[in-house]
Motif scaffolding. Sequence first.
Motif, PDB file in Angstrom:
ATOM      1  N   GLN A  51      -7.174   1.357   0.283  1.00 41.20           N
ATOM      2  CA  GLN A  51      -5.969   1.355  -0.542  1.00 41.20           C
ATOM      3  C   GLN A  51      -5.741   2.710  -1.199  1.00 41.20           C
ATOM      4  O   GLN A  51      -4.604   3.165  -1.328  1.00 41.20           O
ATOM      5  CB  GLN A  51      -6.070   0.262  -1.610  1.00 41.20           C
ATOM      6  CG  GLN A  51      -5.871  -1.139  -1.078  1.00 41.20           C
ATOM      7  CD  GLN A  51      -4.501  -1.313  -0.451  1.00 41.20           C
ATOM      8  OE1 GLN A  51      -3.477  -1.087  -1.095  1.00 41.20           O
ATOM      9  NE2 GLN A  51      -4.468  -1.706   0.814  1.00 41.20           N
TER      10      GLN A  51
ATOM     11  N   VAL B 270      -2.786  -6.855  -0.739  1.00 42.18           N
ATOM     12  CA  VAL B 270      -3.907  -6.683  -1.658  1.00 42.18           C
ATOM     13  C   VAL B 270      -3.957  -7.863  -2.615  1.00 42.18           C
ATOM     14  O   VAL B 270      -2.964  -8.174  -3.274  1.00 42.18           O
ATOM     15  CB  VAL B 270      -3.759  -5.385  -2.482  1.00 42.18           C
ATOM     16  CG1 VAL B 270      -4.983  -5.175  -3.352  1.00 42.18           C
ATOM     17  CG2 VAL B 270      -3.540  -4.197  -1.565  1.00 42.18           C
TER      18      VAL B 270
ATOM     19  N   ARG C  60      -2.479   5.015  -0.799  1.00 43.11           N
ATOM     20  CA  ARG C  60      -1.668   5.418  -1.951  1.00 43.11           C
ATOM     21  C   ARG C  60      -1.611   6.932  -2.122  1.00 43.11           C
ATOM     22  O   ARG C  60      -0.663   7.463  -2.707  1.00 43.11           O
ATOM     23  CB  ARG C  60      -2.215   4.764  -3.219  1.00 43.11           C
ATOM     24  CG  ARG C  60      -2.012   3.255  -3.229  1.00 43.11           C
ATOM     25  CD  ARG C  60      -2.312   2.645  -4.572  1.00 43.11           C
ATOM     26  NE  ARG C  60      -2.047   1.214  -4.545  1.00 43.11           N
ATOM     27  CZ  ARG C  60      -1.660   0.506  -5.593  1.00 43.11           C
ATOM     28  NH1 ARG C  60      -1.485   1.105  -6.759  1.00 43.11           N
ATOM     29  NH2 ARG C  60      -1.443  -0.793  -5.491  1.00 43.11           N
TER      30      ARG C  60
ATOM     31  N   GLN D 272      -2.499  -5.658   5.109  1.00 42.39           N
ATOM     32  CA  GLN D 272      -2.397  -4.706   4.007  1.00 42.39           C
ATOM     33  C   GLN D 272      -2.100  -5.358   2.662  1.00 42.39           C
ATOM     34  O   GLN D 272      -2.036  -4.661   1.650  1.00 42.39           O
ATOM     35  CB  GLN D 272      -1.316  -3.669   4.318  1.00 42.39           C
ATOM     36  CG  GLN D 272      -1.683  -2.745   5.457  1.00 42.39           C
ATOM     37  CD  GLN D 272      -0.590  -1.742   5.758  1.00 42.39           C
ATOM     38  OE1 GLN D 272       0.588  -1.999   5.523  1.00 42.39           O
ATOM     39  NE2 GLN D 272      -0.972  -0.594   6.289  1.00 42.39           N
TER      40      GLN D 272
ATOM     41  N   PRO E 101       0.795  -1.223   0.000  1.00 41.79           N
ATOM     42  CA  PRO E 101       0.000   0.000   0.000  1.00 41.79           C
ATOM     43  C   PRO E 101       0.826   1.270   0.000  1.00 41.79           C
ATOM     44  O   PRO E 101       0.403   2.282   0.543  1.00 41.79           O
ATOM     45  CB  PRO E 101      -0.789  -0.138   1.309  1.00 41.79           C
ATOM     46  CG  PRO E 101       0.176  -0.825   2.225  1.00 41.79           C
ATOM     47  CD  PRO E 101       0.980  -1.768   1.350  1.00 41.79           C
TER      48      PRO E 101
ATOM     49  N   LEU F 113      -8.927  -0.706  -9.053  1.00 40.35           N
ATOM     50  CA  LEU F 113      -7.842   0.080  -8.468  1.00 40.35           C
ATOM     51  C   LEU F 113      -7.136   0.925  -9.525  1.00 40.35           C
ATOM     52  O   LEU F 113      -6.845   2.108  -9.305  1.00 40.35           O
ATOM     53  CB  LEU F 113      -6.848  -0.852  -7.774  1.00 40.35           C
ATOM     54  CG  LEU F 113      -5.716  -0.191  -6.987  1.00 40.35           C
ATOM     55  CD1 LEU F 113      -6.263   0.709  -5.886  1.00 40.35           C
ATOM     56  CD2 LEU F 113      -4.790  -1.253  -6.393  1.00 40.35           C
TER      57      LEU F 113
END
Length: 340
Positions: A109, A64, A113, A62, A31, A74
């Motif tokens: 997320q 993904v 980011r 965390q 992340p 995403l």
Amino acid sequence: MVVSGVKTEHADRAAEPDAARSVGGGLFADPAPSNAVREDPELARQRAIQGDKASRLQFFKQRVILTRAFQSALDTACFLVDQAEYVDEPGGLMVLGEGGCGKSFLGEQLIARYPRHETLYRLEVPVALVDLYSGPDEKDVMIAILEQHGERVSRNDVTANTLEDKLVASFARVGGRCLVLDEAQRLATFTASKRKSDRLMGPVGERIKRIYSRARIAIILLGTPALRDLIDSDAQYRTRWSAAVTLQPFERDSVFLGVLNGLSRALPLAGPSLLSSEEVGYAIWDACEGYFRRLKNLLTNALAIALDEGATSIQVRHLRVAFVRTGNSDMANPFDRLKG
């Protein structure tokens, strides 16, 4: 489907692991902020192994799982955030799915980011995330966003229109580029029996539409499939949120076993955790029924139990106890039928 030049897939199910790619070419992504250099996944895992229990659990939480649908959502969300700096109408996105399929995790997320941070000159909040409670009020929604921008406002001292003006100015002040609304299906104000010509998203939806037009930010809606009916109730909603990605539970098949194999490799434990054998893997599916949130909760609890025990891998006994802590009390423990 194309939104602002980006093709967005409509995914009907979780895709095969080999169709999903992350930094480093695997199933998982870290992340890290969007402008950060990402560490090799195996090096990151080895570093995590050296940490304490809390940091190791956080590392695993965390991770993904980049199925094709999640990757599509995403990628498109990140594109919308990035282009919002340069275009007047950055666009919008709907991410649909039943509870536990990963929608809220997607919002988290984006926050990771594009984190809130202080610069020498100002507070910057690229992405704001609001979880809509049942029957959201337009004032409360705008105040929740303003609080993330560092402003305190009393709802009794201002009108909704004044709040809108403050919010539009605030997005500019903090460099806001995106608003994420979780549980967006709760914008519904009428029953499904109302005519399609009615605007089902009510006053909050109308306010959000105006904020989109004035602040020129991307708006991402996360919600159950019922959200699509709300968007279809108004042509202007449909043009703003014409792109949709559907996240669905994993099916009980080899794809799910492949995901478990990847998760086994991502665990911050020194030894191998053989989660992807058919016997253990399908018991894990029975425990979580393919839902992303329940899968992560089960494995995170099993990891915590293994760490408390000083074990170097997750064993069936850890999964058995983890299910008791996180599972459906009306359901038989699927790990009772396994040895270990």
